[in-house]
Design a protein around this motif. Structure first.
Motif, PDB file in Angstrom:
ATOM      1  N   LEU A 207       0.861  -1.175   0.000  1.00  0.00           N
ATOM      2  CA  LEU A 207       0.000   0.000   0.000  1.00  0.00           C
ATOM      3  C   LEU A 207       0.898   1.226   0.000  1.00  0.00           C
ATOM      4  O   LEU A 207       1.796   1.342   0.826  1.00  0.00           O
ATOM      5  N   SER A 208       0.662   2.141  -0.925  1.00  0.00           N
ATOM      6  CA  SER A 208       1.428   3.383  -0.995  1.00  0.00           C
ATOM      7  C   SER A 208       0.454   4.520  -1.252  1.00  0.00           C
ATOM      8  O   SER A 208      -0.210   4.556  -2.298  1.00  0.00           O
ATOM      9  N   THR A 209       0.322   5.429  -0.288  1.00  0.00           N
ATOM     10  CA  THR A 209      -0.635   6.514  -0.422  1.00  0.00           C
ATOM     11  C   THR A 209       0.049   7.855  -0.190  1.00  0.00           C
ATOM     12  O   THR A 209       1.030   7.951   0.537  1.00  0.00           O
ATOM     13  N   THR A 210      -0.502   8.892  -0.796  1.00  0.00           N
ATOM     14  CA  THR A 210      -0.049  10.265  -0.573  1.00  0.00           C
ATOM     15  C   THR A 210      -1.271  11.148  -0.391  1.00  0.00           C
ATOM     16  O   THR A 210      -2.189  11.139  -1.219  1.00  0.00           O
ATOM     17  N   HIS A 211      -1.290  11.875   0.702  1.00  0.00           N
ATOM     18  CA  HIS A 211      -2.397  12.775   1.010  1.00  0.00           C
ATOM     19  C   HIS A 211      -1.844  14.192   1.139  1.00  0.00           C
ATOM     20  O   HIS A 211      -0.946  14.437   1.946  1.00  0.00           O
ATOM     21  N   THR A 212      -2.356  15.111   0.336  1.00  0.00           N
ATOM     22  CA  THR A 212      -1.865  16.491   0.382  1.00  0.00           C
ATOM     23  C   THR A 212      -2.709  17.317   1.346  1.00  0.00           C
ATOM     24  O   THR A 212      -3.903  17.069   1.527  1.00  0.00           O
ATOM     25  N   VAL A 213      -2.046  18.281   1.948  1.00  0.00           N
ATOM     26  CA  VAL A 213      -2.676  19.130   2.948  1.00  0.00           C
ATOM     27  C   VAL A 213      -2.473  20.587   2.560  1.00  0.00           C
ATOM     28  O   VAL A 213      -1.361  20.993   2.211  1.00  0.00           O
ATOM     29  N   GLN A 245      -6.104   9.333   9.266  1.00  0.00           N
ATOM     30  CA  GLN A 245      -6.042   8.014   9.880  1.00  0.00           C
ATOM     31  C   GLN A 245      -7.418   7.351   9.881  1.00  0.00           C
ATOM     32  O   GLN A 245      -7.551   6.163   9.579  1.00  0.00           O
ATOM     33  N   THR A 246      -8.449   8.122  10.198  1.00  0.00           N
ATOM     34  CA  THR A 246      -9.812   7.589  10.188  1.00  0.00           C
ATOM     35  C   THR A 246     -10.219   7.144   8.789  1.00  0.00           C
ATOM     36  O   THR A 246     -10.844   6.083   8.616  1.00  0.00           O
ATOM     37  N   SER A 247      -9.865   7.936   7.783  1.00  0.00           N
ATOM     38  CA  SER A 247     -10.215   7.569   6.404  1.00  0.00           C
ATOM     39  C   SER A 247      -9.508   6.290   5.976  1.00  0.00           C
ATOM     40  O   SER A 247     -10.081   5.469   5.251  1.00  0.00           O
ATOM     41  N   LEU A 248      -8.269   6.104   6.437  1.00  0.00           N
ATOM     42  CA  LEU A 248      -7.556   4.868   6.119  1.00  0.00           C
ATOM     43  C   LEU A 248      -8.230   3.669   6.771  1.00  0.00           C
ATOM     44  O   LEU A 248      -8.392   2.611   6.150  1.00  0.00           O
ATOM     45  N   ASN A 249      -8.631   3.815   8.033  1.00  0.00           N
ATOM     46  CA  ASN A 249      -9.319   2.717   8.719  1.00  0.00           C
ATOM     47  C   ASN A 249     -10.608   2.349   8.002  1.00  0.00           C
ATOM     48  O   ASN A 249     -10.942   1.165   7.857  1.00  0.00           O
ATOM     49  N   GLU A 250     -11.356   3.357   7.551  1.00  0.00           N
ATOM     50  CA  GLU A 250     -12.596   3.091   6.827  1.00  0.00           C
ATOM     51  C   GLU A 250     -12.324   2.404   5.496  1.00  0.00           C
ATOM     52  O   GLU A 250     -13.062   1.513   5.080  1.00  0.00           O
ATOM     53  N   ALA A 251     -11.228   2.815   4.841  1.00  0.00           N
ATOM     54  CA  ALA A 251     -10.876   2.191   3.556  1.00  0.00           C
ATOM     55  C   ALA A 251     -10.502   0.726   3.760  1.00  0.00           C
ATOM     56  O   ALA A 251     -10.861  -0.137   2.952  1.00  0.00           O
ATOM     57  N   TYR A 252      -9.774   0.421   4.857  1.00  0.00           N
ATOM     58  CA  TYR A 252      -9.414  -0.971   5.131  1.00  0.00           C
ATOM     59  C   TYR A 252     -10.658  -1.813   5.361  1.00  0.00           C
ATOM     60  O   TYR A 252     -10.769  -2.945   4.871  1.00  0.00           O
TER      61      TYR A 252
END
Length: 299
Positions: A207-213, A245-252
């Motif tokens: 898994l490789s993700t990038t989230h911009t802020v 972090q919450t969005s990642l947990n929901e995606a999992y």
């Protein structure tokens, strides 16, 4: 494949190494090169790029903490020979005001020297650092944070955070990196969060993700605000990282309940479940019929 092509191939493999596994990849590519001297000199630029982009941590000589090796930490011009090539990189740790030489092959730091930061930007940089360390202690089991001033500016600062979890016995590893540039003159916070996870038990899943802020700072945040202003900046970071972090947990969760199940057909083409007891009955009946035919008995 000539030696140059082998070096290029080895470098590409190294740059794609999962968290905590670059030594394993390096040992594997040794079989491609078959020449340790050529390997070390040839892949050193790739190792340097990997260490810098992956926020490799280094022990600060003479101190009991680690600092992040990155482009923000590098001392410009240090270690360049007459041709402008980097013979030995030097980086600095603002927390201890120490510069050190870093070996990108052995990952060892050495040759510490005092390094004085910019006097004008240092007070707010130190306040951001204290707030970052408090945030790190509250939310990361094993993490390192470094805060750097942007060269030539007294109003721009870079916060970098890295946390690693390696569990080779259970065939997984992971790395969290986040980087934020704070500009108190334009009242902006720009950054990115990068997550890399590798599972490799009887397979190879990454898994490789990038989230911009991109956030606006409250008007009251200024270097003159000291600890209070720094805490408000880290509160924005905390909120953004918490949401991600919450969005990642929901995606999992969705991945397990929907995505992976969607990869296989739940029912056969008839759209009805297969009655295995009836199938076995069909098979048994066919075998009995064939047996009667063999022994010549009437059907």
């Amino acid at each position: 494949m000539d030696p140059a092509e082998r070096i290029e191939a080895a470098s590409k493999f190294l740059l794609q190494s999962p968290p905590g596994e670059i030594n394993d990849v390096l040992n594997d590519v040794r079989n491609i090169i078959s020449d340790d001297d050529s390997l070390q000199s040839g892949v050193l630029p790739a190792l340097r790029e990997y260490n810098i982009t992956q926020f490799t941590t280094a022990e600060v000589p003479g101190h009991q903490h680690q600092s992040i090796v990155s482009s923000a930490a590098r001392i410009p011009g240090a270690g360049e020979d007459e041709d402008g090539e980097l013979s030995q990189d030097r980086y600095w740790d603002p927390r201890s005001r120490t510069s050190f030489r870093f070996d990108h092959l052995s990952l060892e730091s050495s040759d510490p020297e005092p390094y004085e930061p910019d006097a004008e930007s240092e007070p707010f940089r130190a306040a951001l650092e204290n707030a970052s360390l408090q945030y790190l202690q509250a939310h990361y089991h094993d993490g390192v944070a470094s805060v750097f001033p942007v060269a030539g500016s007294s109003t721009r600062f870079v916060i970098q955070i890295v946390a690693n979890k390696y569990n080779p016995n259970n065939y997984w590893s992971g790395r969290w990196r986040s980087e934020y540039t704070i500009d108190t003159s334009t009242k902006t916070l720009e950054g990115r969060i990068l997550v890399n996870v590798h599972y490799y038990e009887q397979g190879n899943v990454q898994l490789s993700t990038t989230h911009t802020v991109s956030l606006a700072l409250p008007p009251a945040i200024a270097p003159s605000g000291g600890a209070s202003a720094a805490s408000k900046v880290l509160a924005l970071v905390e909120a953004e990282e918490g949401k991600y972090q919450t969005s990642l947990n929901e995606a999992y969760a969705e991945m397990g309940e929907k995505t992976f199940k969607g990869l296989r057909r739940a029912l056969p083409m008839t759209r009805s479940k297969l009655d295995w007891d009836r199938v076995l009955g069909y098979k048994l009946g066919a075998e009995l019929t064939n047996s009667k035919g063999v022994f010549g008995q009437p059907s």
